[in-house]
Design a protein around this motif. Sequence first.
Motif, PDB file in Angstrom:
ATOM      1  N   UNK A 123      -3.467  12.924  -8.840  1.00  0.00           N
ATOM      2  CA  UNK A 123      -2.559  11.553  -8.719  1.00  0.00           C
ATOM      3  C   UNK A 123      -3.508  10.035  -9.142  1.00  0.00           C
ATOM      4  N   UNK A 124      -3.143   9.298 -10.098  1.00  0.00           N
ATOM      5  CA  UNK A 124      -3.718   8.163 -10.260  1.00  0.00           C
ATOM      6  C   UNK A 124      -4.909   8.326 -10.800  1.00  0.00           C
ATOM      7  N   UNK A 169      -1.861  13.093  -2.191  1.00  0.00           N
ATOM      8  CA  UNK A 169      -2.195  14.196  -1.883  1.00  0.00           C
ATOM      9  C   UNK A 169      -1.173  15.153  -2.837  1.00  0.00           C
ATOM     10  N   UNK A 170      -1.486  16.285  -3.084  1.00  0.00           N
ATOM     11  CA  UNK A 170      -0.743  17.101  -4.051  1.00  0.00           C
ATOM     12  C   UNK A 170      -0.464  18.347  -3.066  1.00  0.00           C
ATOM     13  N   UNK A 171       0.853  18.531  -2.773  1.00  0.00           N
ATOM     14  CA  UNK A 171       1.263  19.567  -2.221  1.00  0.00           C
ATOM     15  C   UNK A 171       1.899  20.908  -2.876  1.00  0.00           C
ATOM     16  N   UNK A 190       1.015  -1.172  -0.114  1.00  0.00           N
ATOM     17  CA  UNK A 190       0.042   0.017   0.105  1.00  0.00           C
ATOM     18  C   UNK A 190       0.909   1.142   0.058  1.00  0.00           C
ATOM     19  N   UNK A 191       0.664   1.965  -1.061  1.00  0.00           N
ATOM     20  CA  UNK A 191       1.449   3.086  -1.199  1.00  0.00           C
ATOM     21  C   UNK A 191       0.737   4.654  -0.712  1.00  0.00           C
ATOM     22  N   UNK A 192       1.543   5.592  -0.112  1.00  0.00           N
ATOM     23  CA  UNK A 192       1.174   7.002   0.142  1.00  0.00           C
ATOM     24  C   UNK A 192       1.826   7.781  -1.144  1.00  0.00           C
ATOM     25  N   UNK A 193       1.017   8.203  -2.149  1.00  0.00           N
ATOM     26  CA  UNK A 193       1.489   9.057  -3.131  1.00  0.00           C
ATOM     27  C   UNK A 193       1.386  10.426  -2.964  1.00  0.00           C
ATOM     28  N   UNK A 246       2.559  12.682 -15.385  1.00  0.00           N
ATOM     29  CA  UNK A 246       1.743  11.418 -14.970  1.00  0.00           C
ATOM     30  C   UNK A 246       2.438  10.109 -15.206  1.00  0.00           C
ATOM     31  N   UNK A 247       3.073   9.874 -16.153  1.00  0.00           N
ATOM     32  CA  UNK A 247       3.734   8.597 -16.369  1.00  0.00           C
ATOM     33  C   UNK A 247       4.696   8.328 -15.412  1.00  0.00           C
TER      34      UNK A 247
END
Lengths: 519, 360
Positions: free
Chosen positions: A99-100, A116-118, A83-86, A194-195
Amino acid sequence: MSDDLRIGIDVGGTNTDAVVLDPNDKILAWTKAPTTTDVSSGIHAAIAAVLSDIGDRARHVRRVMLGTTHATNAILERRGLGRVAAIRIGAPATTAIPPLTGWPADLRSVACPAATVVHGGYLVDGHPLAPFDKAAVAAFLESVGGKVDAVAVTGMFSPAFRDQELETAEIAAKVLGADIPVTMSHELGSLGLIERENAAVLNASLYAVASDVTQSLARALAEHGLDVTCYFAQNDGTLMAVDHAERYPVLTIGSGPANSIRGAAYLSGLDEAIVVDVGGTSSDFGVLKQGFPRESALAADIGGVTTNFRMPDVLAVAIGGGTMISGAAQAPVVGPQSVGYRIRERGLVFGGDTATLTDAAVAAGRTEIAGRALPSHVDSELFAAALRASDRRLAEAVDSVSLGRHDNRLVAVGGGAFLVPDDLEGAAQVVRPDHGQVANAVGAAIALASGWWETIIPTGDGRREAIEEASDVARRRAVHAGAAPDQVEVVEITEVPLSYLPKPSVRLSVKAAGPLARS
Amino acid sequence: MQRVHEIDLETLDALGRGCAVLGTGGGGDVAAPLIAAAHAIRTRGPVPIVQLSDLPNDALIAPLSGIGAPTVSVEMLPGQSEVHRLREAAERFMGGPLSAVMSSEIGGSNGVEPLLWASLLGLPIVDADGMGRAFPEVQMVSMNVAGLPVNVVIVADLAGNVTTIQPIDGDWSERIARAACVAGGASALMADYILTAEQARGAVIEGSVSHAVHLGQSTVGAADPLEALRSELDARVLISGKIVDIERRTGGGFVRGSVVVEEIGGAGRLTRVEIQNENLAVFEDGEVLASVPDLISVVDTQTASAISTESLRYGQRVSVLAWPCHPLWRTDRGLTIAGPRAFGYAIDYVPVEKIGSSVV
């Protein structure tokens, strides 16, 4: 040290191949066995088979190189993923595509429960977009504590300016503990947020799969009493050391075709050629450029996720040893169905009931099967017409990958290489190296270690220094992947001109490679 | 032509394919804008499309486009605030509220991106655009051809800065907008003109959004996608064949080059497509087969999907289609702004439908 042997292993969809090479890269033993559902036992069996062939010399095996589909399968089957935190650094830009976005929902729910986007990130010229919001990074990581196994961070223009990704990794270590694995996108991908972000998240979700593979390989080796250094094959046909593979498991995806192309290069002694690996179901065409597979310009799609991995440019054509033939001589139907690995039950020459290209090749004298003959009643005109159709498709594929050159040599490898005629249109010469049937395992065994770097540089003033700097990064990365520091060379520099930029600029990519350092 | 009333997820795909065809090889890749638009539609619902004739005379329309380097836009994805900042500046300048947005350029990514912006603003999109295709520079818009003075150009970058420009003419708008864009990171959102619906009538190319959707729909499930597209466009197929040579070079900030297509199964005809971001002209034996401002699209012969100039590769089986541009572009002023000579070709423009008849 004089009798320093290596084992190359390639786990493919159909077969698991292994070879043993001596210090002069001479092949001492090889095996080709069906791939097992439990991949580890297939590896175990392949190692057992080649070791028994070399007897006493087994104790001189020093290195094992593995090409594997474990990571690919884990993504395709959504199995064993962490499980990843992006975290993306790029607000207030980039937020219209979170994201995703575009991931298959099931893969996303398994692999990435939080994103999240910071604020932060850079413009193309290195000016900050917005002040980097480290407090938001820390707060997000605190909120996911205990719910994730790894972190992936992607900053806007991080391939050129990576400090904010490095800072994020430091914050993650503070908040989630020093053991939390962090994938920084600049280590993996090139431009294309994105990629690159997708690749980083996939990579972070594969840590457990990677350590499973490395540990089960280590177990298999220990059971055979081997004390060796292990390497993993990458999608560009080069190797990385085990610790590198554990950090960048996503780079093992697509190593199969790259291994075939590199193996064909070695076995044939050529470093500029077209290579075709003919299997049971398809013929995979690739191009060998300065000893490496030519890379695809198109984005690679893995399990429904678009990535920017450096994948070999492979053209697959539905022509293989098991390809089924039907219809009449005037209008033969050749494939795309294939009997695949069941050729030895179903092919006519093996006493089965299905006409295949292998049968047509036997009828035409292109190959023979020891102790076997075709039944007397076969439709030889249909077979001849089917072979002509097959030849035509192979010739079209050669033309497509040749980029207009007609002086290419074609190296034919794989179990079905006999399907390629000696006088194929568009190929100056057809080369059939010894041991071509296990070219992929040979490719894994003889591969170099490599590193690469990609960025945007100005043309004119500063270009030379920028290239030198990028070359240094690529060389350092090759050494980190396992190459001998004194033998690393820059093998490729590509500059692609860019439009509409403030200063005339090019996208620069540099690849460095060298033989493995002695352990 | 039947008009489209809204863009939902289903029509979005068709719009994307149609915009790629109208991009005539350039205009930017539609892939990322499609992801952004799909996300916007899933979040806030379908985007309404209005006809110019449905708007009152004093309704304000903002023609929008992305401006900048394609290589940068793959990294600097759009945010959600720049379009609001642009709207504030536009409404302050005009002294009234915006009623709708419009695509400045229906060809390529700029045909799809207005969906995101309209969705964020809660405004409809006018079924029209400023080109009917793709062109590389800011002044190459129908409003300029129609002689409308540029009242304002607004550039909103992704950091949040807004630059409001009152240029003296189209050439200056290109120069100053480009400089603002570069300072903001070489990728920004731009309104070129703020039009009243009254001004827009006759100065924009109407029906563009519906046209793009119909183009995209024409090939789906067609037995012969190429013929379906050709007939929807009323285009000529200049050649069907194989790409046998590609040459690319840079100059003046653009990627220029040419592509040679050899006819398959014919008398070995060769045609050359000249490129500067977009497909600009097609030659055979020194004769012009088609040129800007008429539209030239290189499509995959089997699927009829458009191939952008940077994706052209040796060995691809392609067909080259050409069809007439909007009549505005065929006026003297239209040809001065975007005829072959505006791109450095020393040839006179001949309408594509006339060339064949004089040769044959």
